[in-house]
Scaffold this motif. Structure first.
Motif, PDB file in Angstrom:
ATOM      1  N   ASP A   1       0.855  -1.174   0.000  1.00 38.27           N
ATOM      2  CA  ASP A   1       0.000   0.000   0.000  1.00 38.27           C
ATOM      3  C   ASP A   1       0.900   1.237   0.000  1.00 38.27           C
ATOM      4  OD1 ASP A   1      -2.431   1.541   0.392  1.00 38.27           O
ATOM      5  OD2 ASP A   1      -1.693   1.872   2.429  1.00 38.27           O
TER       6      ASP A   1
ATOM      7  N   ASP B   1      -1.791  -0.668   5.789  1.00 34.10           N
ATOM      8  CA  ASP B   1      -2.228  -0.077   7.066  1.00 34.10           C
ATOM      9  C   ASP B   1      -3.731  -0.157   7.302  1.00 34.10           C
ATOM     10  OD1 ASP B   1      -2.582   2.032   4.942  1.00 34.10           O
ATOM     11  OD2 ASP B   1      -3.533   3.030   6.621  1.00 34.10           O
TER      12      ASP B   1
ATOM     13  N   ASP C   1      -0.424   5.129   0.798  1.00 35.07           N
ATOM     14  CA  ASP C   1      -0.785   6.166   1.776  1.00 35.07           C
ATOM     15  C   ASP C   1      -0.907   5.604   3.193  1.00 35.07           C
ATOM     16  OD1 ASP C   1      -1.552   8.767   0.109  1.00 35.07           O
ATOM     17  OD2 ASP C   1      -2.184   7.003  -1.028  1.00 35.07           O
ATOM     18  N   ARG C   2      -0.220   6.254   4.112  1.00 40.68           N
ATOM     19  CA  ARG C   2      -0.161   5.865   5.529  1.00 40.68           C
ATOM     20  C   ARG C   2       0.554   4.538   5.744  1.00 40.68           C
ATOM     21  NH1 ARG C   2      -3.739   8.696   9.357  1.00 40.68           N
ATOM     22  NH2 ARG C   2      -4.772  10.388   8.244  1.00 40.68           N
ATOM     23  N   THR C   3       1.166   4.000   4.685  1.00 35.83           N
ATOM     24  CA  THR C   3       2.033   2.825   4.838  1.00 35.83           C
ATOM     25  C   THR C   3       3.456   3.250   4.499  1.00 35.83           C
ATOM     26  OG1 THR C   3       0.253   1.255   4.338  1.00 35.83           O
ATOM     27  CG2 THR C   3       2.513   0.489   4.002  1.00 35.83           C
TER      28      THR C   3
ATOM     29  N   ASP D   1      -6.299  -3.571   3.222  1.00 31.69           N
ATOM     30  CA  ASP D   1      -5.033  -4.260   2.971  1.00 31.69           C
ATOM     31  C   ASP D   1      -4.982  -5.632   3.630  1.00 31.69           C
ATOM     32  OD1 ASP D   1      -3.929  -2.023   1.574  1.00 31.69           O
ATOM     33  OD2 ASP D   1      -3.567  -1.054   3.504  1.00 31.69           O
TER      34      ASP D   1
HETATM   35 MG   LIG Z   1      -3.166   3.114   3.245  1.00 30.63          MG
END
Ligand SMILES: [Mg+2]
Length: 250
Positions: free
Chosen positions: A7, A195, A9-11, A199
């Protein structure tokens, strides 16, 4: 050959809002809207991703639409152009930057028994369609009561991500698209990072994976023996995840 599906975004990349308490002096910025950074990573994370891309088949696997993914412009920001990328949560497989028609046909086959997107859009009201694959609405605009059950009866599922609601076909997932990449490359091993609850199927399908401790998936209580958890949060977690992946392909 190893496929490392991640992933974004935010990962691996974080917005200014998700970056966490410690933003190092220098960051690699991949995307901004006006003055606000919407995707960045640390220089060390960037270097590890370049090394990962060199030594394995790095497959970005994102819920971003194709246009949103292209906006990150990894070739400009990181100097790498992954051969395969999964967009729209598995609804689109990019091969050398272009949507793969064979995968598009497979997606149409997979959603054939689910309710049509237009019918789900009518139930939701004010929505945006993401590459014709799923729907995005503002949580504030949607009547969430009973929505999950209504969707489940029609082959769709709901993921509430803070102020956004994603409504997606059950049969289209990141793990299905990544399995296609694995089939085409003949990769023996799959590593994964992510995240969010979207996922979970990808992490579950991997031989080994990693999730950030500040992710929504972790907060939901999701754990797996083969999935590590970062110690740090925000940008630091992204750096840890990139190092974790690189460490498993060298
Ligand atoms: Mg993400």
């Amino acid at each position: 050959m190893i496929v490392a599906a991640t992933d974004l975004d935010r990962t691996l990349v974080h917005s200014a809002r998700a970056a966490g308490p410690v933003v190092p002096g220098s960051v690699v910025c991949l995307e901004r809207r006006g003055d606000v950074v919407t995707a960045m990573l640390t220089p060390r994370a960037a270097a590890d991703l370049v090394a990962l891309d060199r030594r394995a088949c790095w497959v970005p696997a994102t819920t971003r639409t194709v246009a949103e993914y292209r906006r990150l412009d990894l070739a400009r920001g990181l100097g790498v152009a992954p051969r395969f990328a999964v967009c729209a949560n598995g609804g689109v497989l990019l091969v050398d930057g272009e949507p793969d028609p064979a995968w598009a046909a497979e997606v149409r086959r997979r959603v054939a028994t689910a309710a049509p997107l237009a019918e789900v859009a009518r139930r939701l009201g004010a929505v945006r369609d993401a590459d014709g694959c799923f729907l995005v609405a503002r949580s504030a605009d949607v009547e969430l009561d009973g929505l999950a059950a209504w969707c489940a009866a029609r082959g769709w599922r709901v993921d509430v991500d803070r102020e956004k609601v994603h409504v997606l076909p059950v049969a289209v997932t990141k793990s299905a698209a990544v399995a296609e990449v694995r089939r085409r490359t003949g990769a023996a091993r799959l590593l994964a990072a992510g995240d969010s609850p979207l996922d979970a199927d990808l992490l579950a399908a991997a031989d080994a994976g990693v999730q950030p401790v500040d992710g929504r998936l972790h907060a939901s209580g999701w754990r797996a023996g083969h999935v590590a958890v970062t110690a740090g949060t925000g940008l630091a977690a992204g750096e840890e995840i990139a190092a974790w992946l690189r460490g498993r392909v060298t």
